[in-house]
Design an enzyme around this catalytic site. Structure first.
Site, PDB file in Angstrom:
ATOM      1  N   ASP A 270       0.818  -1.209   0.000  1.00  0.00           N
ATOM      2  CA  ASP A 270       0.000   0.000   0.000  1.00  0.00           C
ATOM      3  C   ASP A 270       0.856   1.266   0.000  1.00  0.00           C
ATOM      4  O   ASP A 270       1.796   1.398   0.797  1.00  0.00           O
ATOM      5  CB  ASP A 270      -0.911  -0.009   1.233  1.00  0.00           C
ATOM      6  CG  ASP A 270      -1.769   1.224   1.330  1.00  0.00           C
ATOM      7  OD1 ASP A 270      -2.600   1.429   0.429  1.00  0.00           O
ATOM      8  OD2 ASP A 270      -1.599   1.991   2.305  1.00  0.00           O
ATOM      9  N   ALA A 271       0.512   2.202  -0.875  1.00  0.00           N
ATOM     10  CA  ALA A 271       1.047   3.571  -0.875  1.00  0.00           C
ATOM     11  C   ALA A 271       2.537   3.627  -0.542  1.00  0.00           C
ATOM     12  O   ALA A 271       2.936   4.236   0.446  1.00  0.00           O
ATOM     13  CB  ALA A 271       0.245   4.438   0.089  1.00  0.00           C
TER      14      ALA A 271
ATOM     15  N   GLU B 244       1.702  -0.260  -4.903  1.00  0.00           N
ATOM     16  CA  GLU B 244       0.794   0.835  -5.209  1.00  0.00           C
ATOM     17  C   GLU B 244       1.578   2.131  -5.046  1.00  0.00           C
ATOM     18  O   GLU B 244       2.145   2.397  -3.980  1.00  0.00           O
ATOM     19  CB  GLU B 244      -0.416   0.857  -4.276  1.00  0.00           C
ATOM     20  CG  GLU B 244      -1.415   1.918  -4.688  1.00  0.00           C
ATOM     21  CD  GLU B 244      -2.167   2.555  -3.546  1.00  0.00           C
ATOM     22  OE1 GLU B 244      -3.090   3.340  -3.821  1.00  0.00           O
ATOM     23  OE2 GLU B 244      -1.838   2.290  -2.378  1.00  0.00           O
TER      24      GLU B 244
ATOM     25  N   ASP C 244      -2.354   6.721 -13.905  1.00  0.00           N
ATOM     26  CA  ASP C 244      -2.603   7.558 -15.077  1.00  0.00           C
ATOM     27  C   ASP C 244      -3.650   6.945 -15.999  1.00  0.00           C
ATOM     28  O   ASP C 244      -4.430   7.666 -16.629  1.00  0.00           O
ATOM     29  CB  ASP C 244      -1.304   7.777 -15.853  1.00  0.00           C
ATOM     30  CG  ASP C 244      -0.389   8.800 -15.197  1.00  0.00           C
ATOM     31  OD1 ASP C 244      -0.689   9.222 -14.057  1.00  0.00           O
ATOM     32  OD2 ASP C 244       0.628   9.177 -15.801  1.00  0.00           O
TER      33      ASP C 244
ATOM     34  N   HIS D 231      -7.086   7.634 -14.381  1.00  0.00           N
ATOM     35  CA  HIS D 231      -7.454   9.056 -14.445  1.00  0.00           C
ATOM     36  C   HIS D 231      -7.801   9.474 -15.873  1.00  0.00           C
ATOM     37  O   HIS D 231      -8.742  10.250 -16.093  1.00  0.00           O
ATOM     38  CB  HIS D 231      -6.319   9.915 -13.902  1.00  0.00           C
ATOM     39  CG  HIS D 231      -5.961   9.633 -12.475  1.00  0.00           C
ATOM     40  ND1 HIS D 231      -6.765   8.914 -11.624  1.00  0.00           N
ATOM     41  CD2 HIS D 231      -4.849   9.975 -11.749  1.00  0.00           C
ATOM     42  CE1 HIS D 231      -6.187   8.833 -10.423  1.00  0.00           C
ATOM     43  NE2 HIS D 231      -5.029   9.452 -10.480  1.00  0.00           N
TER      44      HIS D 231
ATOM     45  N   ASP E 267     -10.043   2.939  -3.536  1.00  0.00           N
ATOM     46  CA  ASP E 267      -9.640   4.326  -3.313  1.00  0.00           C
ATOM     47  C   ASP E 267     -10.456   5.289  -4.156  1.00  0.00           C
ATOM     48  O   ASP E 267     -10.983   6.289  -3.653  1.00  0.00           O
ATOM     49  CB  ASP E 267      -8.156   4.506  -3.645  1.00  0.00           C
ATOM     50  CG  ASP E 267      -7.242   4.190  -2.473  1.00  0.00           C
ATOM     51  OD1 ASP E 267      -7.642   4.455  -1.323  1.00  0.00           O
ATOM     52  OD2 ASP E 267      -6.135   3.687  -2.705  1.00  0.00           O
TER      53      ASP E 267
END
Length: 605
Positions: free
Chosen positions: A259-260, A296, A322, A325, A390
């Protein structure tokens, strides 16, 4: 090396606790009979004891410096929650039946992200098993499970985990997770588990009482950063590496989604993720099939997936935000927040071909240059989606794509995700157009913390210029509202969309040109004004040509590449509840076709 309460069999157990700055540690056995055992510290800062008469299920805690009584930060099970005692677990007692399992190669993966607590009304591992056949029938190869490490209360997204080694008690504990993985492997499904190594949850985590797990050198969105490069960081690094290997070894999971990782700060000469990658490589040398690390990240940094031999971190794959989005803005027209950087067919074409749109180019949202060139890495090192927990749950009302766009646009989103050469990831319920939201929820026991979450969510949405009050994250109704409605997949447009997804997955599996590994064979075209995008891909003797019309008007396509083509999907076909196709069934030579509004057409050779 192993840490925690290691059950050896015959009611014998080794206890190992890292606490380099503690002066005194006493192991307090609470059940079946109370006992106290002072521990001895070794040169590495570990306190140890080896004891008899400790059966599985024994409850215990540690008394620190003769005062504070705390659960084990390396606990394998917290049967009474984050504030209760830890319990000894016999990992050797489970009867595994997956000896013939050999994993799923990343390039063949079709992932499905799910949250155990809302995947079924019961919200348990056992209940999830009953739905695995639905996923295999769809064509899913891999389930990716949101975090299951012990969090406070009964309901949580999982990112508030306080005990990284302990499996959530309300989901079914250690045996429940093992049963789910065991069943998944028997049905041909790999299991990826979400690992959180950028922070610990705010309630019930007592690791600060044991040692310097955190550093003030950096700050994350969730508070102080985990200590990977400050004094005593060697113990913290070992804690995280052992935790990652623990899930692979004891729970047979096929990999971890990290995660992140942009919030994992390490300024040392050997980044913690690089060290983890090295240790995984050692693990894989003796494993019966390879396990994977998937990062991620919103950094667009190709070094994350470069091999260790090329000074990369050695992750096997990483997220491509990307793509999401680019697709989301074309479908919804939204331009708030980070979406202001996207909105053109050209960007979708770039994301399709290159994985990253921003490749050290200027980002208006960030107001700086961003990203790197990843074109030397294969598409199968990137995970893409049209929605995930998310992107849905961080909206104020938790709207899925099904609540934001038309049915025709949902088909465009599905095709863009599943016909892309990268690794596709679906979010639970997406395949039949689930219209229940996926909201953020918690079950903290501290009222001050609950109020802090409420206020924090409100401030977060102000940045997206959202009006109103977010649904109460601490309400059980919020959890229930977010639970899947499985019965919907059997009727109406939900069933049509489910069949559409199944057809797309069949096309993906049957044509290697869709999941090709050579970026040089990806030839996109686009028109920003007319809002269409097409791509031609070839692999060996197979080819595809697919065109997406994102506009509300029909368009005339560019000339199709010179070949003999057969149409294998047209979202305007009445079988997909479309208005009627205008593209011919077969094409020969370089012809042009008329494409209805909001339609995707796929041709294959």
């Amino acid at each position: 090396m192993t840490i925690g309460a290691i059950y050896l069999g015959g009611d014998r157990c080794d206890f190992s606790l890292w606490g380099p700055t503690l002066d005194q540690v006493t192991l307090e056995i609470l059940t079946p009979e109370p006992q106290s055992h002072p521990l001895k510290q070794d040169d590495g800062g570990y306190w140890r004891a080896s004891l008899d008469s400790i059966p599985p299920g024994t409850h215990y805690q540690y008394r620190l410096n003769g005062d504070r009584l705390r659960p084990d930060p390396m606990s394998y099970f917290q049967p009474q929650g984050v504030h209760g005692p830890s319990a000894v677990v016999d990992h050797g007692a489970f009867s595994w039946q997956d000896e013939s399992w050999r994993g799923i190669p990343l390039e063949e993966s079709i992932m499905y992200e799910l949250h155990i607590g809302t995947f079924t009304p019961a919200g348990t591992f056992e209940a999830a098993i009953s739905r695995l056949r639905d996923l295999t029938a769809l064509g899913i190869t891999t389930i990716e499970i949101m975090p299951v490490a012990q969090f406070p209360g009964q309901h949580n997204w999982g990112y508030d985990g306080a005990y990284p080694f302990a499996v959530q008690n309300s989901y079914g504990g250690p045996d429940g997770l093992k049963a789910l993985v065991n069943a998944a492997h028997q049905q041909g499904l790999a299991v990826i588990l979400d690992g959180v190594y950028n922070h610990f949850g705010p309630e019930g985590n007592y690791s600060r009482d044991f040692g310097p797990y955190f550093t003030d050198k950096y700050q994350t969105p969730w508070g102080g950063a985990i200590n990977f490069d400050d004094a005593y960081s060697h113990g913290v690094r070992q804690f995280v590496i052992e935790n990652a290997l623990y899930w692979l070894r004891e729970y047979h999971v096929d990999g971890l989604r990290l995660d992140a990782i942009h919030a994992i700060y390490d300024g040392g000469a050997k980044h913690i993720l690089g060290e983890l990658s090295d240790r995984l490589a050692e693990f894989n040398q003796t494993a019966s099939y390879p396990r994977y690390l998937i990062a991620e990240s919103d950094l667009n940094d190709v070094r994350i997936i470069r091999p260790r031999s090329e000074n990369g971190l050695g992750m096997d794959a990483q997220w491509s935000d990307d793509f999401h989005h680019s697709l989301h803005t074309l479908l919804t027209g939204e331009q708030q927040g980070y979406y202001e950087d996207f909105g053109s067919c050209q960007q979708l074409a770039t994301a399709w071909r290159d994985s990253f749109v921003y490749q050290w180019t200027y980002s208006p949202h960030r107001k700086r240059f961003h990203g790197s060139d990843a074109r030397d890495r294969p598409p199968a090192q990137f995970v893409i989606c049209n929605q995930n927990h998310d992107q849905i749950g961080n909206r104020m009302l938790g709207e899925r794509l099904s609540q934001l766009v038309s049915f025709e646009a949902l088909k465009l989103a599905a095709a863009a995700t599943l016909l892309n050469p990268a690794i596709p990831l679906l979010f639970m319920g997406e395949e039949y157009g689930e219209d229940a939201p996926f909201l953020y929820f918690i079950d903290h026991q501290d009222p001050n913390l609950v109020e802090a979450v409420r206020q924090g969510r409100k401030r977060e949405f102000e940045a997206f210029h959202a009006s109103g009050t977010p649904p109460d994250a601490a309400s059980l109704e919020t959890v229930n509202t977010s639970t899947l409605n499985w019965q919907k997949r059997d009727s109406g447009h939900h069933h049509i969309l489910l069949n559409f997804y199944h057809h797309l997955i069949e096309r993906r599996n049957n044509n290697p040109a869709i999941r090709l590994g050579d970026r040089q064979q990806i030839q996109p075209q686009y028109n920003n004004e007319s809002r269409w995008f097409s791509v031609h891909q070839s692999q060996a003797n197979h080819s595809i040509w697919v065109i997406f019309n994102f506009s509300d008007s029909p368009i005339q396509s560019p000339q199709v590449p010179t070949q003999t083509w057969t149409k294998t999907l047209d979202s305007s076909d009445p079988i997909w509840q479309g208005s009627g196709p205008t593209a011919p069934q077969t094409l020969k030579g370089s012809e042009s076709i008329k494409v209805p509004p909001l339609t995707v057409v796929l041709y294959e050779t």
